[in-house]
Design a protein around this motif. Sequence first.
Motif, PDB file in Angstrom:
ATOM      1  N   THR A 104       0.340  18.790 -57.170  1.00  0.00           N
ATOM      2  CA  THR A 104       0.762  17.406 -56.992  1.00  0.00           C
ATOM      3  C   THR A 104       0.952  17.063 -55.525  1.00  0.00           C
ATOM      4  N   GLU A 120      -2.544  16.629 -53.952  1.00  0.00           N
ATOM      5  CA  GLU A 120      -3.214  15.376 -54.302  1.00  0.00           C
ATOM      6  C   GLU A 120      -2.520  14.143 -53.741  1.00  0.00           C
ATOM      7  N   SER A 121      -1.189  14.191 -53.638  1.00  0.00           N
ATOM      8  CA  SER A 121      -0.488  13.044 -53.073  1.00  0.00           C
ATOM      9  C   SER A 121      -0.874  12.834 -51.609  1.00  0.00           C
ATOM     10  N   HIS A 122      -1.157  13.929 -50.907  1.00  0.00           N
ATOM     11  CA  HIS A 122      -1.458  13.827 -49.478  1.00  0.00           C
ATOM     12  C   HIS A 122      -2.910  14.113 -49.153  1.00  0.00           C
ATOM     13  N   ARG A 143      -4.509  16.922 -49.141  1.00  0.00           N
ATOM     14  CA  ARG A 143      -4.499  18.067 -48.245  1.00  0.00           C
ATOM     15  C   ARG A 143      -5.044  19.287 -48.963  1.00  0.00           C
ATOM     16  N   ARG A 180      -2.301  23.286 -45.473  1.00  0.00           N
ATOM     17  CA  ARG A 180      -0.982  23.908 -45.391  1.00  0.00           C
ATOM     18  C   ARG A 180      -1.014  25.239 -46.138  1.00  0.00           C
ATOM     19  N   GLY A 200       5.587   8.508 -46.825  1.00  0.00           N
ATOM     20  CA  GLY A 200       6.240   9.759 -46.412  1.00  0.00           C
ATOM     21  C   GLY A 200       5.849  10.940 -47.278  1.00  0.00           C
ATOM     22  N   GLY A 201       6.598  12.018 -47.157  1.00  0.00           N
ATOM     23  CA  GLY A 201       6.301  13.234 -47.917  1.00  0.00           C
ATOM     24  C   GLY A 201       6.430  12.993 -49.405  1.00  0.00           C
ATOM     25  N   ASP A 202       5.636  13.683 -50.199  1.00  0.00           N
ATOM     26  CA  ASP A 202       5.739  13.471 -51.644  1.00  0.00           C
ATOM     27  C   ASP A 202       7.021  14.099 -52.172  1.00  0.00           C
ATOM     28  N   GLY A 230       4.639  15.240 -61.024  1.00  0.00           N
ATOM     29  CA  GLY A 230       5.094  15.225 -59.639  1.00  0.00           C
ATOM     30  C   GLY A 230       4.174  14.388 -58.783  1.00  0.00           C
ATOM     31  N   GLY A 231       4.488  14.316 -57.489  1.00  0.00           N
ATOM     32  CA  GLY A 231       3.640  13.579 -56.562  1.00  0.00           C
ATOM     33  C   GLY A 231       3.629  12.094 -56.846  1.00  0.00           C
ATOM     34  N   THR A 232       2.619  11.409 -56.362  1.00  0.00           N
ATOM     35  CA  THR A 232       2.525   9.965 -56.549  1.00  0.00           C
ATOM     36  C   THR A 232       1.088   9.548 -56.847  1.00  0.00           C
ATOM     37  N   GLY A 251      -0.758   7.889 -53.979  1.00  0.00           N
ATOM     38  CA  GLY A 251      -1.022   8.605 -52.738  1.00  0.00           C
ATOM     39  C   GLY A 251       0.035   8.264 -51.707  1.00  0.00           C
ATOM     40  N   SER A 252       0.098   9.071 -50.675  1.00  0.00           N
ATOM     41  CA  SER A 252       1.086   8.814 -49.642  1.00  0.00           C
ATOM     42  C   SER A 252       0.496   9.170 -48.284  1.00  0.00           C
ATOM     43  N   GLY A 254       5.061  18.094 -41.715  1.00  0.00           N
ATOM     44  CA  GLY A 254       3.892  17.841 -40.896  1.00  0.00           C
ATOM     45  C   GLY A 254       4.231  17.690 -39.425  1.00  0.00           C
TER      46      GLY A 254
END
Lengths: 342, 342, 342, 342
Positions: B156, B159-161, B163, B266, D9-11, D64-66, D69-70, D242
Amino acid sequence: MKVGILTGGGDCPGLNAVIRAVVRKGVQEYGYGFVGFRDGWRGPLEGDTVPLDIPAVRGILPRGGTVLGSSRTNPLQHEHGIRRIRENLAKLGVEALITIGGEDTLGVATRLADEYGVPCVGVPKTIDNDLSATDYTFGFDTAVSIATEAIDRLHTTAESHMRVLVVEVMGRHAGWIALHSGLAGGANVILIPEQRFDTEQVCAWVTSRFRASYAPIVVVAEGAMPRDGDMVLKDETLDSYGHVRLSGVGEWLAKEIEKRTGKEARTTVLGHVQRGGTPSAFDRWLATRFGLHAVDCVRNGDFGKMVALRGTDIVRVPIAEATARLKTVDPKLYEEVGVFFG
Amino acid sequence: MKVGILTGGGDCPGLNAVIRAVVRKGVQEYGYGFVGFRDGWRGPLEGDTVPLDIPAVRGILPRGGTVLGSSRTNPLQHEHGIRRIRENLAKLGVEALITIGGEDTLGVATRLADEYGVPCVGVPKTIDNDLSATDYTFGFDTAVSIATEAIDRLHTTAESHMRVLVVEVMGRHAGWIALHSGLAGGANVILIPEQRFDTEQVCAWVTSRFRASYAPIVVVAEGAMPRDGDMVLKDETLDSYGHVRLSGVGEWLAKEIEKRTGKEARTTVLGHVQRGGTPSAFDRWLATRFGLHAVDCVRNGDFGKMVALRGTDIVRVPIAEATARLKTVDPKLYEEVGVFFG
Amino acid sequence: MKVGILTGGGDCPGLNAVIRAVVRKGVQEYGYGFVGFRDGWRGPLEGDTVPLDIPAVRGILPRGGTVLGSSRTNPLQHEHGIRRIRENLAKLGVEALITIGGEDTLGVATRLADEYGVPCVGVPKTIDNDLSATDYTFGFDTAVSIATEAIDRLHTTAESHMRVLVVEVMGRHAGWIALHSGLAGGANVILIPEQRFDTEQVCAWVTSRFRASYAPIVVVAEGAMPRDGDMVLKDETLDSYGHVRLSGVGEWLAKEIEKRTGKEARTTVLGHVQRGGTPSAFDRWLATRFGLHAVDCVRNGDFGKMVALRGTDIVRVPIAEATARLKTVDPKLYEEVGVFFG
Amino acid sequence: MKVGILTGGGDCPGLNAVIRAVVRKGVQEYGYGFVGFRDGWRGPLEGDTVPLDIPAVRGILPRGGTVLGSSRTNPLQHEHGIRRIRENLAKLGVEALITIGGEDTLGVATRLADEYGVPCVGVPKTIDNDLSATDYTFGFDTAVSIATEAIDRLHTTAESHMRVLVVEVMGRHAGWIALHSGLAGGANVILIPEQRFDTEQVCAWVTSRFRASYAPIVVVAEGAMPRDGDMVLKDETLDSYGHVRLSGVGEWLAKEIEKRTGKEARTTVLGHVQRGGTPSAFDRWLATRFGLHAVDCVRNGDFGKMVALRGTDIVRVPIAEATARLKTVDPKLYEEVGVFFG
């Protein structure tokens, strides 16, 4: 080549992992097209399909249940059922069928293959782990893990109140879930359908456990039966398979223990939580490998076969043979585990 | 009869389950007495013992680690080490030794048995699952489960970032944990020590994954090495075995991926969490059965043997043979799994 | 100074964390001695004690249940109960009592304090979270987490078979567990004891959910009751509190839904697993802070008080006041959550 | 009315729960339309949107996550950034913006609202729990739970080998995760950024723990710094946000402990696993309620506000005020917890 896939019978963690593996390998390596049939045999019977390509299987690996849906529809009980299936397969251009299911689902596949020449490959599925041809079926490890975690939790309640806790787990005909989760959970008594239990003996174990200043956990498979056969049947109860159930053995046993030992006893029936949710890592591994090998069977034209686990290898066995005999708990294994009773 | 038990090498979920099973069966069925040796071979070397009876093993089944403690003490590196062990065993009246450990620990047992006639039974233990004589070792399933859960979580974030996430798991010489957890976690690249990897190929998989609008997870065993051998070694780093480690391959790879693909990457190094904590249900089952069969070996006077899993059976194999060859990932199996790369 | 501790009522994850915190701070900072009483009020009533020092509380933080044992013994129902307690306390030199329990247990503490001058400090404990003086009680978060995880798992079964799944959770008088776990688990209907439900409305939500091609999950607190009061009572059933239970509302509701909507429905009664096992991180934090502040009350001579959570602060409130009123679900909050029904 | 949503911002586990709640209530109760912006402020800056209706938010609660996207894109650092956002919002007909994020993301919202009259509502998001206006932020409980579970696991390894285990957790400026997980996990030392630590004192605690025959766990926030400031900085390391990280404090500390106490020490850096995966039940509850109340702010025309938790209530506070001050660990609370050190 166009290949159909269906999932039949009770749901089971790992079904989606099989579907994903079949599609990934079939499309990428062999250039196959796939057709998903909805709700087990109901899909091909009624021509009810879902598209099944690589985007359709993205993200389904960790998801419990089956994206294709499932049912207990048995085409043999429908008029011209088999003929309608053949016609629907022909209409859709489906040249081979991968059927994921238990005894009943695979039984239909055998008939289709034997009597009507429909090329079928089987993938065994039973949360109860009672198929004789394979060391393990996927879903079983997840069920055992969930039951074990529940038993771990129940220990603290049992000991805080010095109560007996009876935990009823799945297993109508075979005691694998009870045996594995009972052992892993440190149960003091494990009762399985393969061997009628002696309620007096159970009470003796319970009493001896209290004597050592510990509270006993009794794990009982839903299909276990007392030897001293005075269990009152609880009518109209459906078991987790949707069949009428012989009894609520857990509840019955808790009452008997209270009556005979004078100790408080409580029952927990784990029920459907044992078969839902994300598959364990072991089950994802096994289900994925079953899927990869099933599509290889299609590739090799090796029909009428079921994939199976032997040690760490995936092998192929005739479907008919694989479903012929229930794999029950060996009395020697049950005796081996018995050292922890009481 | 008095039997000694020790646990050597890195800790591993399931050690306590073995100890409990040995003691429960040994005391209840065979009337044995037990002596626990502290910290692996250090115990018999220095005569450092703990009492080990049924009360001492109560409640330890679900606990990770080992109540006996462990160490990497190797008596062969101590002057008169073997002789001192024999003397201490004699002084304590210990007539047989059950040694639970990996290659090193069992290697000493072999020497003791072969050269000095000390009756030893071995129980294999390696979280890496790289012992050739057994289908699985306990602790491995727990490690794979923990790593898989971590990979599930990392998806998650990836995919959110959008990365790349590189996950470094245990496995210095064999890629079993990487292979199983990578497959179960739906990783897009899995790198193992058995086969040097091509960093360009890894980057190509990463890029192709992004093209499909998904963020890649790369699982890499700590012992994996690039083919294009320009990995800068990170000195003074100890691996999870306490040995100097060749590299921080995860960190190195993340940087290479960033440099070559232009994508953010990361690293997460799972480290010790993989080997700690409560054993999985599978590992409790396996470890318990190993314990039950190990004490049967003693009972049968069948020394110099190690218990092992074959399919669903526990068998006995000569210790020496069992530890002779590392069980590495078969190239065919790695290729089978490769269908999910990219 | 010598301080007694007891835990009464149903067990609850976090009890051991309270005990450990009290002892650690009491011994280290204030130099107190402690006496553990066994099984709630039975301990001081019968003078049954366990030693309680720092070694005795090592390792108990993550363990569910209570090392002191618990019971529902009510000294007010024993002849000269209170007098016998005072005598036993005097005999043991116990100058203050920390009582960890729910309404009943703390009620006795109030009587002891008010009528007989025994210096008592209360720590609230109810898995149901229904004490009005505190934002949360420990154990509740663990119960909600376990129930939520179960609901997560049940979704996949519901959808694979397109069945209704009714999940019965704890909560005889207050619907907090149902409300929180139902919301967190994405349930489609949540039924609580505070508001009688309309079975027709439940069936309408179920039907509408199926219309959107999803399978509904209905979460029902064990104390919820239908408005159209034709629920057949199931006699002789004990609820998870050891009291006779009004009904098996989950089973009743599943049958009604089947009858009225024509859809298959199944029930899972989570039962004791909700209150056993290791406490969540939140509950360990809360229970530990309750323990630290309870011993501070003793230190300050601030008796007749109960510790309570307000926001992120631990405050002190009169025990009597704290247990006077049940904290039930505010109709506005229930309505807020209702946006997810159907 | 058309409402835009973005996550910056961060997830953080719970973001999807907020989005789902906003959309469910907004559509069903108020008849709003929604526009999802991709990747935080990058979305409105570049006019990059995703459709957001009820089907789009189905099933995302436990993920989890979004789904949006972020990114860390800051429009204030782009030429005419704010103007471009206003133009894009106008073009899309978006009349209000719900921004879910931390200090940086909400800071932009304040500017948009104050200086350009764009109606914004804020939802606080920081896994570190360091926003002063709210008792808790969602994601924090999940991170603490994951860290606690890891610490639980590490205890067994520490004790089997009698080693120090240093666990580095998230927290650059505030020690909340370290404090909560360290307390819940039974750590023997907890080090936070709010208070420079004395390495000698840490070593004294470590030594005293070994003296009691236990192996110590040291939990250290990634932003913690030694008082005796000789920590060698590890250049080029990025933290989990980051940003360039000051140091690898965990690794540094383990080496110092080894050097000064002569005991073996190992480090585990939990890293990204703390912020990924399914949210805890608590976080799902909190995030959902934040979402429901954020859309109510829009409904009431109450802009420039952020939703916040106070006790069990959701309140509204001015965004500007809410992000003005970091919420750090109160020295008194740190001292309270200190009773468990050593």
